[in-house]
Design a protein around this motif. Structure first.
Motif, PDB file in Angstrom:
ATOM      1  N   THR A 193     -22.468  15.144  16.299  1.00 14.07           N
ATOM      2  CA  THR A 193     -23.546  16.113  16.131  1.00 14.07           C
ATOM      3  C   THR A 193     -24.631  15.801  17.149  1.00 14.07           C
ATOM      4  N   LEU A 194     -25.033  16.822  17.911  1.00 15.96           N
ATOM      5  CA  LEU A 194     -26.072  16.650  18.920  1.00 15.96           C
ATOM      6  C   LEU A 194     -27.291  17.486  18.524  1.00 15.96           C
ATOM      7  N   THR A 195     -28.466  16.870  18.607  1.00 14.18           N
ATOM      8  CA  THR A 195     -29.705  17.541  18.227  1.00 14.18           C
ATOM      9  C   THR A 195     -30.746  17.310  19.304  1.00 14.18           C
ATOM     10  N   ARG A 196     -31.443  18.397  19.638  1.00  7.51           N
ATOM     11  CA  ARG A 196     -32.560  18.290  20.599  1.00  7.51           C
ATOM     12  C   ARG A 196     -33.664  19.237  20.133  1.00  7.51           C
TER      13      ARG A 196
ATOM     14  N   ALA B 160     -18.225  28.052  47.823  1.00  6.32           N
ATOM     15  CA  ALA B 160     -16.932  27.687  47.247  1.00  6.32           C
ATOM     16  C   ALA B 160     -17.057  27.572  45.730  1.00  6.32           C
ATOM     17  N   ALA B 161     -18.224  27.154  45.248  1.00  5.91           N
ATOM     18  CA  ALA B 161     -18.453  27.032  43.802  1.00  5.91           C
ATOM     19  C   ALA B 161     -19.946  26.980  43.540  1.00  5.91           C
ATOM     20  N   VAL B 162     -20.374  27.643  42.471  1.00  2.00           N
ATOM     21  CA  VAL B 162     -21.767  27.606  42.021  1.00  2.00           C
ATOM     22  C   VAL B 162     -21.751  27.500  40.508  1.00  2.00           C
ATOM     23  N   GLU B 163     -22.374  26.449  39.965  1.00  2.00           N
ATOM     24  CA  GLU B 163     -22.408  26.267  38.515  1.00  2.00           C
ATOM     25  C   GLU B 163     -23.761  25.751  38.062  1.00  2.00           C
ATOM     26  N   CYS B 164     -24.133  26.145  36.860  1.00  2.00           N
ATOM     27  CA  CYS B 164     -25.324  25.569  36.235  1.00  2.00           C
ATOM     28  C   CYS B 164     -25.074  24.075  36.012  1.00  2.00           C
ATOM     29  N   ASP B 165     -26.058  23.268  36.362  1.00  2.00           N
ATOM     30  CA  ASP B 165     -25.898  21.814  36.266  1.00  2.00           C
ATOM     31  C   ASP B 165     -27.183  21.190  35.728  1.00  2.00           C
ATOM     32  N   ASP B 166     -27.539  21.565  34.513  1.00  2.00           N
ATOM     33  CA  ASP B 166     -28.745  21.030  33.893  1.00  2.00           C
ATOM     34  C   ASP B 166     -28.490  19.643  33.302  1.00  2.00           C
ATOM     35  N   THR B 167     -29.548  18.862  33.230  1.00  2.00           N
ATOM     36  CA  THR B 167     -29.522  17.552  32.575  1.00  2.00           C
ATOM     37  C   THR B 167     -30.485  17.584  31.397  1.00  2.00           C
ATOM     38  N   LEU B 168     -30.001  17.166  30.232  1.00  2.00           N
ATOM     39  CA  LEU B 168     -30.834  17.129  29.028  1.00  2.00           C
ATOM     40  C   LEU B 168     -31.174  15.686  28.677  1.00  2.00           C
ATOM     41  N   TYR B 169     -32.449  15.458  28.394  1.00  2.00           N
ATOM     42  CA  TYR B 169     -32.911  14.145  27.977  1.00  2.00           C
ATOM     43  C   TYR B 169     -33.339  14.187  26.505  1.00  2.00           C
ATOM     44  N   ASP B 170     -33.454  13.022  25.915  1.00  2.00           N
ATOM     45  CA  ASP B 170     -33.931  12.900  24.531  1.00  2.00           C
ATOM     46  C   ASP B 170     -33.064  13.676  23.549  1.00  2.00           C
ATOM     47  N   VAL B 171     -31.752  13.565  23.712  1.00  2.00           N
ATOM     48  CA  VAL B 171     -30.808  14.185  22.786  1.00  2.00           C
ATOM     49  C   VAL B 171     -30.404  13.154  21.733  1.00  2.00           C
ATOM     50  N   GLU B 172     -30.455  13.558  20.470  1.00  2.00           N
ATOM     51  CA  GLU B 172     -30.000  12.698  19.368  1.00  2.00           C
ATOM     52  C   GLU B 172     -28.516  12.942  19.153  1.00  2.00           C
ATOM     53  N   ILE B 173     -27.700  11.900  19.244  1.00  2.00           N
ATOM     54  CA  ILE B 173     -26.253  12.005  19.069  1.00  2.00           C
ATOM     55  C   ILE B 173     -25.856  11.151  17.873  1.00  2.00           C
ATOM     56  N   THR B 174     -25.223  11.770  16.873  1.00  2.00           N
ATOM     57  CA  THR B 174     -24.843  11.034  15.673  1.00  2.00           C
ATOM     58  C   THR B 174     -23.363  11.247  15.368  1.00  2.00           C
ATOM     59  N   THR B 175     -22.755  10.192  14.838  1.00  2.00           N
ATOM     60  CA  THR B 175     -21.388  10.244  14.331  1.00  2.00           C
ATOM     61  C   THR B 175     -21.391   9.561  12.967  1.00  2.00           C
ATOM     62  N   LEU B 176     -20.227   9.452  12.349  1.00  2.00           N
ATOM     63  CA  LEU B 176     -20.135   8.734  11.074  1.00  2.00           C
ATOM     64  C   LEU B 176     -20.399   7.245  11.256  1.00  2.00           C
ATOM     65  N   ARG B 177     -20.235   6.733  12.486  1.00  2.00           N
ATOM     66  CA  ARG B 177     -20.375   5.303  12.754  1.00  2.00           C
ATOM     67  C   ARG B 177     -21.752   4.905  13.257  1.00  2.00           C
ATOM     68  N   MET B 178     -22.419   5.825  13.979  1.00  2.00           N
ATOM     69  CA  MET B 178     -23.575   5.394  14.754  1.00  2.00           C
ATOM     70  C   MET B 178     -24.518   6.559  15.037  1.00  2.00           C
ATOM     71  N   SER B 179     -25.700   6.204  15.515  1.00  2.00           N
ATOM     72  CA  SER B 179     -26.681   7.189  15.955  1.00  2.00           C
ATOM     73  C   SER B 179     -27.281   6.710  17.268  1.00  2.00           C
ATOM     74  N   LEU B 180     -27.294   7.604  18.263  1.00  2.00           N
ATOM     75  CA  LEU B 180     -27.830   7.284  19.581  1.00  2.00           C
ATOM     76  C   LEU B 180     -29.021   8.214  19.843  1.00  2.00           C
ATOM     77  N   SER B 181     -30.222   7.649  19.872  1.00  2.00           N
ATOM     78  CA  SER B 181     -31.411   8.462  20.105  1.00  2.00           C
ATOM     79  C   SER B 181     -31.770   8.471  21.581  1.00  2.00           C
ATOM     80  N   GLN B 182     -32.524   9.472  22.001  1.00  2.00           N
ATOM     81  CA  GLN B 182     -33.017   9.603  23.374  1.00  2.00           C
ATOM     82  C   GLN B 182     -31.890   9.457  24.397  1.00  2.00           C
ATOM     83  N   SER B 183     -30.796  10.146  24.122  1.00  2.00           N
ATOM     84  CA  SER B 183     -29.633  10.089  25.015  1.00  2.00           C
ATOM     85  C   SER B 183     -29.735  11.144  26.109  1.00  2.00           C
ATOM     86  N   THR B 184     -29.088  10.858  27.229  1.00  2.00           N
ATOM     87  CA  THR B 184     -28.999  11.800  28.339  1.00  2.00           C
ATOM     88  C   THR B 184     -27.644  12.492  28.300  1.00  2.00           C
ATOM     89  N   VAL B 185     -27.669  13.816  28.377  1.00  2.00           N
ATOM     90  CA  VAL B 185     -26.442  14.622  28.339  1.00  2.00           C
ATOM     91  C   VAL B 185     -26.389  15.482  29.596  1.00  2.00           C
TER      92      VAL B 185
END
Length: 210
Positions: free
Chosen positions: A128-131, A62-87
């Protein structure tokens, strides 16, 4: 016991062993888990876009999709920075989605993402996301509830954006079957598409069907 009866018993035993071996060859008859969202089957390997399209075209799927999980992603905005995030991958198919939309809308392209409610990102925010050496910019267009299976995830990105950050072929597929009894036929079709047997995990609901 008659010779015919004995042969029948032996034949049934051979068939049972053959079924077990076939299942073990596809990842093991004991590989069952409570898969997130509405996924019936999860495949692990290396999958190209043409292979994913062919798997999705199998009559049992019925449906087939790529479903990867990324760890240790750096997520930054003008307000904050989130290190080692899961996406997580933001899946398009309603039957596979693991997180309910609570605000905004689904992503319309790789430059848009979903924020997980309560994890710090805000609707409309530029992110901004960085890995490793890979990075991308995106805008938060929706907010979702805590995802099943990965409640600590911070954001969900479309598959194309995940591939850019991962810089690798798709490694995991989520599969929704048209009916539970189609699992074995899907296995055979998947082997034909992939030319081999990927690692397979079945949802608990498929016990007795495979």
């Amino acid at each position: 016991m008659s010779r015919r009866g004995f042969a029948s018993v032996v034949g049934c035993a051979v068939a049972a062993v053959g079924a077990f071996v076939a299942l073990d060859h596809f990842g093991g008859s004991e590989r069952f888990a409570d898969l997130p969202g509405g996924a019936d089957v999860r495949l692990v390997g290396h999958f190209t876009p043409p292979q994913i399209e062919k798997l999705a075209a199998l009559p049992e799927a019925a449906a087939v999709e790529c479903d990867d999980t990324l760890y240790d992603v750096e997520i930054t905005t003008l307000r904050m920075s989130l290190s080692q995030s899961t996406v997580l991958t933001a899946l398009r198919s309603p039957g596979l989605q693991r997180a309910a939309l609570v605000q905004g809308r689904d992503p319309g392209g790789d430059g848009e993402l979903l924020a997980v409610d309560g994890r710090g990102l805000r609707l409309g925010e530029r992110v901004t996301l960085t890995r490793g050496p890979s990075g991308l910019a995106a805008t938060v267009v929706g907010v979702v509830a805590r995802p099943s299976g990965q409640p600590d995830a911070v954001a969900l990105l479309p598959a194309g954006a995940v591939a850019k950050l991962e810089n690798a072929p798709c490694g995991e597929l989520a599969v929704q079957l048209r009916r539970p009894s189609a699992a074995t036929a899907f296995q055979r079709g998947a082997k034909g598409v992939l030319g081999g047997d990927p690692a397979v995990t079945y949802d608990e609901s498929l016990r007795g069907h495979v």
